[in-house]
Motif scaffolding. Structure first.
Motif, PDB file in Angstrom:
ATOM      1  N   GLY A 246      46.257  36.703  37.808  1.00 58.54           N
ATOM      2  CA  GLY A 246      47.089  36.362  38.953  1.00 58.54           C
ATOM      3  C   GLY A 246      47.386  37.508  39.892  1.00 58.54           C
ATOM      4  O   GLY A 246      48.256  37.400  40.754  1.00 58.54           O
TER       5      GLY A 246
ATOM      6  N   ILE B 149      39.778  37.371  31.744  1.00 61.02           N
ATOM      7  CA  ILE B 149      40.758  38.444  31.955  1.00 61.02           C
ATOM      8  C   ILE B 149      41.945  38.191  31.021  1.00 61.02           C
ATOM      9  O   ILE B 149      42.407  37.046  30.893  1.00 61.02           O
ATOM     10  CB  ILE B 149      41.219  38.449  33.428  1.00 61.02           C
ATOM     11  CG1 ILE B 149      40.029  38.800  34.331  1.00 61.02           C
ATOM     12  CG2 ILE B 149      42.351  39.439  33.650  1.00 61.02           C
ATOM     13  CD1 ILE B 149      40.257  38.473  35.785  1.00 61.02           C
TER      14      ILE B 149
ATOM     15  N   GLY C  49      40.464  38.878  39.197  1.00 58.11           N
ATOM     16  CA  GLY C  49      39.361  37.920  39.090  1.00 58.11           C
ATOM     17  C   GLY C  49      38.505  37.886  40.349  1.00 58.11           C
ATOM     18  O   GLY C  49      37.271  37.879  40.278  1.00 58.11           O
ATOM     19  N   GLY C  50      39.160  37.870  41.494  1.00 56.59           N
ATOM     20  CA  GLY C  50      38.421  37.844  42.761  1.00 56.59           C
ATOM     21  C   GLY C  50      37.575  39.091  42.931  1.00 56.59           C
ATOM     22  O   GLY C  50      36.398  39.026  43.303  1.00 56.59           O
TER      23      GLY C  50
ATOM     24  N   ASN D 269      41.535  24.203  35.374  1.00 52.60           N
ATOM     25  CA  ASN D 269      41.542  25.641  35.653  1.00 52.60           C
ATOM     26  C   ASN D 269      41.551  25.892  37.165  1.00 52.60           C
ATOM     27  O   ASN D 269      40.542  26.200  37.795  1.00 52.60           O
ATOM     28  CB  ASN D 269      40.324  26.303  35.000  1.00 52.60           C
ATOM     29  CG  ASN D 269      40.448  27.816  34.954  1.00 52.60           C
ATOM     30  OD1 ASN D 269      41.159  28.403  35.765  1.00 52.60           O
ATOM     31  ND2 ASN D 269      39.758  28.435  34.016  1.00 52.60           N
TER      32      ASN D 269
ATOM     33  N   VAL E 204      33.724  35.117  33.558  1.00 52.50           N
ATOM     34  CA  VAL E 204      34.775  36.140  33.643  1.00 52.50           C
ATOM     35  C   VAL E 204      35.908  35.742  32.712  1.00 52.50           C
ATOM     36  O   VAL E 204      36.294  34.569  32.671  1.00 52.50           O
ATOM     37  CB  VAL E 204      35.352  36.246  35.085  1.00 52.50           C
ATOM     38  CG1 VAL E 204      36.412  37.343  35.152  1.00 52.50           C
ATOM     39  CG2 VAL E 204      34.261  36.509  36.095  1.00 52.50           C
TER      40      VAL E 204
ATOM     41  N   GLY F 160      44.711  39.302  41.485  1.00 51.74           N
ATOM     42  CA  GLY F 160      43.531  39.607  42.299  1.00 51.74           C
ATOM     43  C   GLY F 160      42.361  40.213  41.548  1.00 51.74           C
ATOM     44  O   GLY F 160      41.304  40.456  42.147  1.00 51.74           O
TER      45      GLY F 160
ATOM     46  N   ARG G 193      39.732  27.904  42.518  1.00 47.70           N
ATOM     47  CA  ARG G 193      40.102  28.528  43.805  1.00 47.70           C
ATOM     48  C   ARG G 193      39.240  29.752  44.072  1.00 47.70           C
ATOM     49  O   ARG G 193      38.737  29.957  45.178  1.00 47.70           O
ATOM     50  CB  ARG G 193      41.578  28.931  43.779  1.00 47.70           C
ATOM     51  CG  ARG G 193      42.520  27.779  44.006  1.00 47.70           C
ATOM     52  CD  ARG G 193      43.933  28.305  44.031  1.00 47.70           C
ATOM     53  NE  ARG G 193      44.228  29.003  45.271  1.00 47.70           N
ATOM     54  CZ  ARG G 193      44.905  28.464  46.271  1.00 47.70           C
ATOM     55  NH1 ARG G 193      45.325  27.210  46.170  1.00 47.70           N
ATOM     56  NH2 ARG G 193      45.164  29.137  47.354  1.00 47.70           N
TER      57      ARG G 193
HETATM   58  C1  LIG Z   1      40.044  32.410  36.098  1.00 47.67           C
HETATM   59  C2  LIG Z   1      40.403  33.887  36.110  1.00 47.67           C
HETATM   60  C3  LIG Z   1      39.149  34.721  35.971  1.00 47.67           C
HETATM   61  C4  LIG Z   1      41.064  34.192  37.468  1.00 47.67           C
HETATM   62  O1  LIG Z   1      41.349  35.576  37.553  1.00 47.67           O
HETATM   63  P1  LIG Z   1      42.707  36.094  38.204  1.00 47.67           P
HETATM   64  O2  LIG Z   1      42.650  37.580  38.283  1.00 47.67           O
HETATM   65  O3  LIG Z   1      43.844  35.515  37.454  1.00 47.67           O
HETATM   66  O4  LIG Z   1      42.590  35.439  39.650  1.00 47.67           O
HETATM   67  P2  LIG Z   1      43.097  36.031  41.045  1.00 47.67           P
HETATM   68  O5  LIG Z   1      44.405  36.724  40.854  1.00 47.67           O
HETATM   69  O6  LIG Z   1      41.965  36.802  41.663  1.00 47.67           O
HETATM   70  O7  LIG Z   1      43.359  34.681  41.838  1.00 47.67           O
HETATM   71  C5  LIG Z   1      42.305  33.822  42.191  1.00 47.67           C
HETATM   72  C6  LIG Z   1      42.874  32.632  42.934  1.00 47.67           C
HETATM   73  O8  LIG Z   1      43.506  31.726  42.016  1.00 47.67           O
HETATM   74  C7  LIG Z   1      44.876  31.585  42.341  1.00 47.67           C
HETATM   75  N1  LIG Z   1      45.580  31.562  41.074  1.00 47.67           N
HETATM   76  C8  LIG Z   1      45.742  32.587  40.213  1.00 47.67           C
HETATM   77  N2  LIG Z   1      46.395  32.170  39.111  1.00 47.67           N
HETATM   78  C9  LIG Z   1      46.660  30.854  39.311  1.00 47.67           C
HETATM   79  C10 LIG Z   1      47.306  29.848  38.541  1.00 47.67           C
HETATM   80  N3  LIG Z   1      47.814  30.115  37.332  1.00 47.67           N
HETATM   81  N4  LIG Z   1      47.389  28.595  39.056  1.00 47.67           N
HETATM   82  C11 LIG Z   1      46.876  28.327  40.262  1.00 47.67           C
HETATM   83  N5  LIG Z   1      46.235  29.217  41.047  1.00 47.67           N
HETATM   84  C12 LIG Z   1      46.134  30.468  40.567  1.00 47.67           C
HETATM   85  C13 LIG Z   1      45.238  32.765  43.196  1.00 47.67           C
HETATM   86  O9  LIG Z   1      46.312  32.478  44.056  1.00 47.67           O
HETATM   87  C14 LIG Z   1      43.949  32.987  43.942  1.00 47.67           C
HETATM   88  O10 LIG Z   1      43.815  32.037  44.989  1.00 47.67           O
HETATM   89  P3  LIG Z   1      43.958  32.476  46.525  1.00 47.67           P
HETATM   90  O11 LIG Z   1      42.919  33.557  46.737  1.00 47.67           O
HETATM   91  O12 LIG Z   1      43.667  31.223  47.250  1.00 47.67           O
HETATM   92  O13 LIG Z   1      45.338  32.986  46.640  1.00 47.67           O
HETATM   93  C15 LIG Z   1      41.413  34.274  34.979  1.00 47.67           C
HETATM   94  O14 LIG Z   1      42.555  33.453  35.093  1.00 47.67           O
HETATM   95  C16 LIG Z   1      40.837  34.117  33.583  1.00 47.67           C
HETATM   96  O15 LIG Z   1      40.262  35.059  33.047  1.00 47.67           O
HETATM   97  N6  LIG Z   1      40.994  32.929  32.987  1.00 47.67           N
HETATM   98  C17 LIG Z   1      40.436  32.650  31.650  1.00 47.67           C
HETATM   99  C18 LIG Z   1      38.921  32.590  31.658  1.00 47.67           C
HETATM  100  C19 LIG Z   1      38.375  31.678  32.737  1.00 47.67           C
HETATM  101  O16 LIG Z   1      38.899  30.613  33.007  1.00 47.67           O
HETATM  102  N7  LIG Z   1      37.278  32.126  33.370  1.00 47.67           N
HETATM  103  C20 LIG Z   1      36.674  31.390  34.472  1.00 47.67           C
HETATM  104  C21 LIG Z   1      35.318  30.904  34.121  1.00 47.67           C
HETATM  105  S1  LIG Z   1      34.127  31.499  35.291  1.00 47.67           S
END
Ligand SMILES: CC(C)(COP(=O)(O)OP(=O)(O)OC[C@H]1O[C@@H](n2cnc3c(N)ncnc32)[C@H](O)[C@@H]1OP(=O)(O)O)[C@@H](O)C(=O)NCCC(=O)NCCS
Length: 116
Positions: free
Chosen positions: A54, A48, A58-59, A85, A46, A56, A90
């Motif tokens: 941050g 984003i 990603g979830g 990461n 994934v 929701g 998480r």
């Molecule tokens: C990793 C990624 C997909 C997460 O998506 P997102 O929409 O930002 O995540 P969400 O908002 O659904 O949050 C997921 C969890 O991480 C936590 N979180 C979000 N951003 C955070 C940050 N910067 N630091 C710490 N925790 C964080 C949230 O609180 C949530 O945890 P919780 O359910 O216990 O509260 C996104 O940051 C991304 O695209 N990153 C770059 C690519 C990557 O790393 N992909 C993952 C490889 S599979």
């Protein structure tokens, strides 16, 4: 875009790529890559855009990927990330994945038969 085009829109695609839409705007991409082992495993990815992280998305995307993987016959899902990461770790742990660390590399493994 180049990465996804080469793997999903080539003459012999190796994975499925999905656009992530929020309010009809593309904010990222998700992918499922079937692994060629006997365990019917699929690798999920994934990405984003920074301004949409941050909140929701990603979830929600990962839960849809689980459903798509299961519908496609996969029994296990793996995902790779890095030690720094926190968001990805998480997210994957919340879905029930077990995480293993090897230096900076983190691998998440989820048995799709165990989750709703
Ligand atoms: C990793 C990624 C997909 C997460 O998506 P997102 O929409 O930002 O995540 P969400 O908002 O659904 O949050 C997921 C969890 O991480 C936590 N979180 C979000 N951003 C955070 C940050 N910067 N630091 C710490 N925790 C964080 C949230 O609180 C949530 O945890 P919780 O359910 O216990 O509260 C996104 O940051 C991304 O695209 N990153 C770059 C690519 C990557 O790393 N992909 C993952 C490889 S599979």
């Amino acid at each position: 875009m180049r990465f996804h085009r080469s793997r999903s829109l080539s003459a012999k695609p190796v994975q499925a790529t999905y656009a992530i839409l929020v309010k009809e705007k593309v904010v990222g991409a998700a992918r499922l890559f079937p692994l060629t082992d006997a365990g019917r495993a699929v690798e999920a990815g994934v990405w984003i855009g920074r301004t949409h992280r941050g909140s929701g998305v990603g979830g929600a995307v990962l839960r849809q990927l689980l459903d798509l993987a299961r519908a496609g016959g996969a029994q296990r899902l793996v995902a790779s990330t890095t030690a720094g990461n926190t968001a990805a770790q998480r997210l994957l742990a919340t879905l029930g994945a077990s995480l293993t660390w090897d230096g900076d590399a983190v691998t998440a493994r989820l048995n799709l038969l165990d989750v709703d």
